[in-house]
Write a protein that holds these residues in place. Structure first.
Motif, PDB file in Angstrom:
ATOM      1  N   GLU A  15      26.415  46.582  38.639  1.00  0.00           N
ATOM      2  CA  GLU A  15      27.393  47.680  38.654  1.00  0.00           C
ATOM      3  C   GLU A  15      28.632  47.310  39.472  1.00  0.00           C
ATOM      4  O   GLU A  15      29.760  47.595  39.074  1.00  0.00           O
ATOM      5  N   HIS A  16      28.409  46.654  40.611  1.00  0.00           N
ATOM      6  CA  HIS A  16      29.538  46.209  41.429  1.00  0.00           C
ATOM      7  C   HIS A  16      30.447  45.259  40.647  1.00  0.00           C
ATOM      8  O   HIS A  16      31.670  45.371  40.702  1.00  0.00           O
ATOM      9  N   VAL A  17      29.832  44.332  39.949  1.00  0.00           N
ATOM     10  CA  VAL A  17      30.603  43.348  39.178  1.00  0.00           C
ATOM     11  C   VAL A  17      31.448  44.051  38.116  1.00  0.00           C
ATOM     12  O   VAL A  17      32.649  43.775  37.978  1.00  0.00           O
ATOM     13  N   HIS A  18      30.845  44.976  37.394  1.00  0.00           N
ATOM     14  CA  HIS A  18      31.587  45.697  36.347  1.00  0.00           C
ATOM     15  C   HIS A  18      32.732  46.528  36.942  1.00  0.00           C
ATOM     16  O   HIS A  18      33.837  46.557  36.393  1.00  0.00           O
ATOM     17  N   LYS A  19      32.474  47.181  38.070  1.00  0.00           N
ATOM     18  CA  LYS A  19      33.528  47.968  38.725  1.00  0.00           C
ATOM     19  C   LYS A  19      34.678  47.058  39.175  1.00  0.00           C
ATOM     20  O   LYS A  19      35.847  47.425  39.054  1.00  0.00           O
ATOM     21  N   ALA A  20      34.334  45.905  39.708  1.00  0.00           N
ATOM     22  CA  ALA A  20      35.367  44.963  40.170  1.00  0.00           C
ATOM     23  C   ALA A  20      36.236  44.498  39.001  1.00  0.00           C
ATOM     24  O   ALA A  20      37.464  44.435  39.119  1.00  0.00           O
ATOM     25  N   PHE A  21      35.619  44.197  37.867  1.00  0.00           N
ATOM     26  CA  PHE A  21      36.398  43.762  36.707  1.00  0.00           C
ATOM     27  C   PHE A  21      37.292  44.878  36.193  1.00  0.00           C
ATOM     28  O   PHE A  21      38.418  44.635  35.760  1.00  0.00           O
ATOM     29  N   LYS A  22      36.797  46.117  36.264  1.00  0.00           N
ATOM     30  CA  LYS A  22      37.596  47.256  35.796  1.00  0.00           C
ATOM     31  C   LYS A  22      38.835  47.492  36.661  1.00  0.00           C
ATOM     32  O   LYS A  22      39.814  48.066  36.194  1.00  0.00           O
ATOM     33  N   LEU A  23      38.803  47.038  37.904  1.00  0.00           N
ATOM     34  CA  LEU A  23      39.969  47.198  38.773  1.00  0.00           C
ATOM     35  C   LEU A  23      41.153  46.360  38.297  1.00  0.00           C
ATOM     36  O   LEU A  23      42.297  46.698  38.578  1.00  0.00           O
ATOM     37  N   ARG A  24      40.866  45.249  37.617  1.00  0.00           N
ATOM     38  CA  ARG A  24      41.917  44.370  37.076  1.00  0.00           C
ATOM     39  C   ARG A  24      42.821  43.786  38.161  1.00  0.00           C
ATOM     40  O   ARG A  24      44.009  43.595  37.950  1.00  0.00           O
ATOM     41  N   TRP A  25      42.241  43.522  39.330  1.00  0.00           N
ATOM     42  CA  TRP A  25      43.008  42.893  40.391  1.00  0.00           C
ATOM     43  C   TRP A  25      43.283  41.439  40.036  1.00  0.00           C
ATOM     44  O   TRP A  25      42.526  40.810  39.299  1.00  0.00           O
ATOM     45  N   HIS A  26      44.308  40.905  40.638  1.00  0.00           N
ATOM     46  CA  HIS A  26      44.640  39.493  40.446  1.00  0.00           C
ATOM     47  C   HIS A  26      43.488  38.602  40.928  1.00  0.00           C
ATOM     48  O   HIS A  26      43.158  37.609  40.291  1.00  0.00           O
ATOM     49  N   ASP A  27      42.883  38.952  42.063  1.00  0.00           N
ATOM     50  CA  ASP A  27      41.792  38.177  42.639  1.00  0.00           C
ATOM     51  C   ASP A  27      40.485  38.962  42.487  1.00  0.00           C
ATOM     52  O   ASP A  27      40.218  39.900  43.241  1.00  0.00           O
ATOM     53  N   THR A  28      39.695  38.585  41.509  1.00  0.00           N
ATOM     54  CA  THR A  28      38.455  39.309  41.202  1.00  0.00           C
ATOM     55  C   THR A  28      37.446  39.202  42.334  1.00  0.00           C
ATOM     56  O   THR A  28      36.691  40.142  42.586  1.00  0.00           O
TER      57      THR A  28
ATOM     58  N   ALA B  90      38.337  41.862  44.664  1.00  0.00           N
ATOM     59  CA  ALA B  90      37.994  43.154  44.051  1.00  0.00           C
ATOM     60  C   ALA B  90      36.499  43.430  44.220  1.00  0.00           C
ATOM     61  O   ALA B  90      36.094  44.551  44.543  1.00  0.00           O
ATOM     62  N   LEU B  91      35.690  42.404  44.030  1.00  0.00           N
ATOM     63  CA  LEU B  91      34.242  42.553  44.186  1.00  0.00           C
ATOM     64  C   LEU B  91      33.888  42.878  45.642  1.00  0.00           C
ATOM     65  O   LEU B  91      33.075  43.770  45.906  1.00  0.00           O
ATOM     66  N   GLN B  92      34.521  42.204  46.571  1.00  0.00           N
ATOM     67  CA  GLN B  92      34.256  42.499  47.981  1.00  0.00           C
ATOM     68  C   GLN B  92      34.676  43.935  48.321  1.00  0.00           C
ATOM     69  O   GLN B  92      33.983  44.637  49.057  1.00  0.00           O
ATOM     70  N   TYR B  93      35.790  44.360  47.773  1.00  0.00           N
ATOM     71  CA  TYR B  93      36.263  45.730  47.987  1.00  0.00           C
ATOM     72  C   TYR B  93      35.242  46.749  47.467  1.00  0.00           C
ATOM     73  O   TYR B  93      34.886  47.709  48.162  1.00  0.00           O
TER      74      TYR B  93
END
Length: 153
Positions: free
Chosen positions: A96-109, A112-115
């Motif tokens: 779930e964390h991984v999917h949420k991080a990808f959905k953020l579309r940050w430059h640095d994934t 985003a995952l750490q966030y």
């Protein structure tokens, strides 16, 4: 206070880069149980890979008669990282964390995952040298030195 330490700060410590002294002091606080310091489980393998790579490279710069076998350097790197991990808490990274991080579309994934993991674990501060890589502003971001400077004397 709960701190999530970004991979770049950990590498500063291991590779004795700029910021390494502040990172060392930060990790001394974790060792003394002064603060709850953690990293994500995904950072563990990144750190091990990069520390091993740096140590192997440094070993190759030695005169040939002083070089260690690659397997011995890799074992030293593993031991160093494992010792470091004994003072840190490791936060799980879920699907779930991984999917949420990808959905953020940050430059640095990776950031985003750490966030996402930090938000899910009620982290108070992310310690990083690359504050601009974190594209959200609802979590406090500090360098290791900024955090140390904020502590009461």
């Amino acid at each position: 206070m709960k701190l999530l330490v970004d991979t770049n700060v950990i590498l500063d410590y291991f590779e004795r880069r700029t910021g390494g002294e502040a990172a060392k002091k930060l990790f001394k606080l974790a060792e003394d149980n002064s603060h709850y310091e953690c990293l994500t489980s995904s950072s563990v393998t990144d750190v091990l890979y990069l520390v091993t790579k740096a140590m192997v490279s440094k070993n190759k710069e030695q005169p040939e008669d002083k070089q260690l076998l690659r397997k011995d350097v890799e074992e030293q790197a593993r031991d160093n990282v494992e010792s470091f991990l004994s003072i840190m808490h490791i936060l799980n990274v879920s699907e779930e964390h991984v999917h949420k991080a990808f959905k953020l579309r940050w430059h640095d994934t990776e950031d985003a995952l750490q966030y996402v993991v930090a938000k899910d674990n009620a982290i108070d501060v992310i310690i990083t040298n690359n504050k601009s890589d974190f594209e959200a502003n609802d979590l406090r971001l500090m360098t290791a030195q900024e955090f140390l400077d904020s502590l009461p004397e």
